[in-house]
Design an enzyme around this catalytic site. Structure first.
Site, short mmCIF file in Angstrom:
data_model
loop_
_atom_site.label_atom_id
_atom_site.label_comp_id
_atom_site.label_asym_id
_atom_site.label_seq_id
_atom_site.Cartn_x
_atom_site.Cartn_y
_atom_site.Cartn_z
N PRO A 78 0.83 -1.17 -0.11
CA PRO A 78 0.00 0.06 0.03
C PRO A 78 0.79 1.20 0.06
CG PRO A 78 -0.25 -0.94 2.17
CD PRO A 78 0.38 -1.93 1.25
N LYS A 79 2.15 1.37 -0.15
CA LYS A 79 2.85 2.34 0.04
C LYS A 79 4.01 2.36 -1.10
CE LYS A 79 2.62 3.32 4.94
NZ LYS A 79 3.39 3.80 6.15
N ASN A 80 3.32 1.86 -2.24
CA ASN A 80 4.24 1.51 -3.54
C ASN A 80 3.54 3.04 -4.29
OD1 ASN A 80 4.64 1.18 -6.39
ND2 ASN A 80 5.38 -0.80 -5.59
#
Length: 332
Positions: free
Chosen positions: A128-130
């Site tokens: 989710p933090k890509n």
């Protein structure tokens, strides 16, 4: 907490298992061993004649990216190239060149954008933090011209991590791009009532108010009243004080005497918060610069308190502020 973490991890592993088999093979086959790729000469990575530190790539990684470089060199626009990008991303989700080429393939092959949205959803749910994946999602949603599912999707991500700035950035873009402001303040309010220290939610509230109505006098009164209720619940919550400071910066606070009255009332109730005193120093300094001697003395008193008791880790800063107050006294 452990049970929740385990459930999330299991779900992620199951999704990743599906993602890793997107080529349709039960058992992964190297590209060099696939008949449909025999026509293409792989392009090895060129690290120069004397590489200082060679990366120990796996055989699968080296094989996949050798063929990716080959299609890139050839500028091949085909379904097999599109499928290869999925394998390349599975091996390195942060490779922006692969994401860019995949977008070129989307346009050239007229790929179903709904299918692509499902693909990038699974990627983001796993990582989710890509940044690259979030940018890809924005491009796909922009091409679709439909942001109706995006607020729901970002809620799912923010339920996992309420301070995921990639999700917040995407949500702000969706609100702005598709004019979906309607229930945003309600959503932000629900987050703050759940966790009043959620600085991301405070930031979002400021963004939404600025974008929807701006800080008119009426809105400022409303927002001051709103944030004061949260400050009273947790006087040492810096996030709420920062929000008040942001709202206060929109006008001369002498137009809104209730702010000063509320802060002084908290002092009388023996609320000793460094953020309360710091806010009062700023407010009283403004009044002192407009000739109010009583405010000047109070501001100096609060600076001394912050320096010696309430905020000693920043004592030098409060000494500096007190020195500035002294110049106001000398010039008045």
């Amino acid at each position: 907490f452990r049970l929740l973490f385990s459930s999330l991890s299991l779900a992620a592993l199951l999704r990743w298992s599906c993602f890793s088999k997107m080529s349709g093979d039960e058992e992964y086959v190297l590209y060099c061993d696939r008949e449909e790729w025999k026509d293409l000469e792989p392009v090895p990575q060129d690290d120069g004649p004397f590489p200082v530190v060679s990366i120990a790539y796996s055989e699968e990684f080296r094989d996949c990216y050798d063929y990716f470089r080959a299609i890139l060199k050839k500028n091949e626009m085909s379904r097999r190239a599109y499928n290869l990008t999925a394998d390349a991303l599975r091996l390195n989700l942060a490779n922006y060149t692969v994401w860019h080429y995949r977008r070129l393939l989307l346009d050239a092959l007229k790929i179903d954008l709904g299918e692509e949205l499902e693909f990038v959803s699974e990627v983001i749910l796993d990582t989710p933090k890509n940044y690259q994946a979030w940018h890809h999602r924005q491009v796909v949603v922009g091409k679709l011209g439909d942001g109706s599912q995006e607020l729901k999707f970002t809620v799912k991500i923010l339920d996992m991590d309420a301070k995921n700035y990639h999700a917040w950035q995407h949500r702000q873009w969706v609100l702005r791009q598709f004019n979906l402001w309607g229930k945003e303040l309600e959503y932000v309010d629900s987050l703050l009532r759940y966790d009043l220290r959620n600085n991301s939610a405070w930031n979002q509230r400021y963004y939404v108010v600025s974008s929807m109505t701006g800080f008119t006098d009426e809105i400022i009164v409303r927002e001051i009243k709103y944030v004061i209720t949260f400050i009273r619940r947790a006087p040492n919550n810096e996030s709420a004080w920062n929000y008040l400071q942001g709202v206060a910066s929109q006008r001369d606070l002498r137009q809104f005497p209730t702010v000063k009255a509320e802060c002084l009332q908290m002092l009388e109730e023996h609320v000793r918060s460094p953020y309360l005193l710091a806010f009062l120093v700023d407010l009283l300094e403004d009044e002192a610069e407009n000739g109010d001697a009583e405010s000047l003395e109070k501001a100096k008193e609060f600076c001394h308190s912050l320096e010696t008791k309430e905020d000693t880790i920043r004592r030098n800063y409060w000494k500096y502020r007190a020195g500035h107050l002294q110049t106001i006294q000398c010039s008045s």
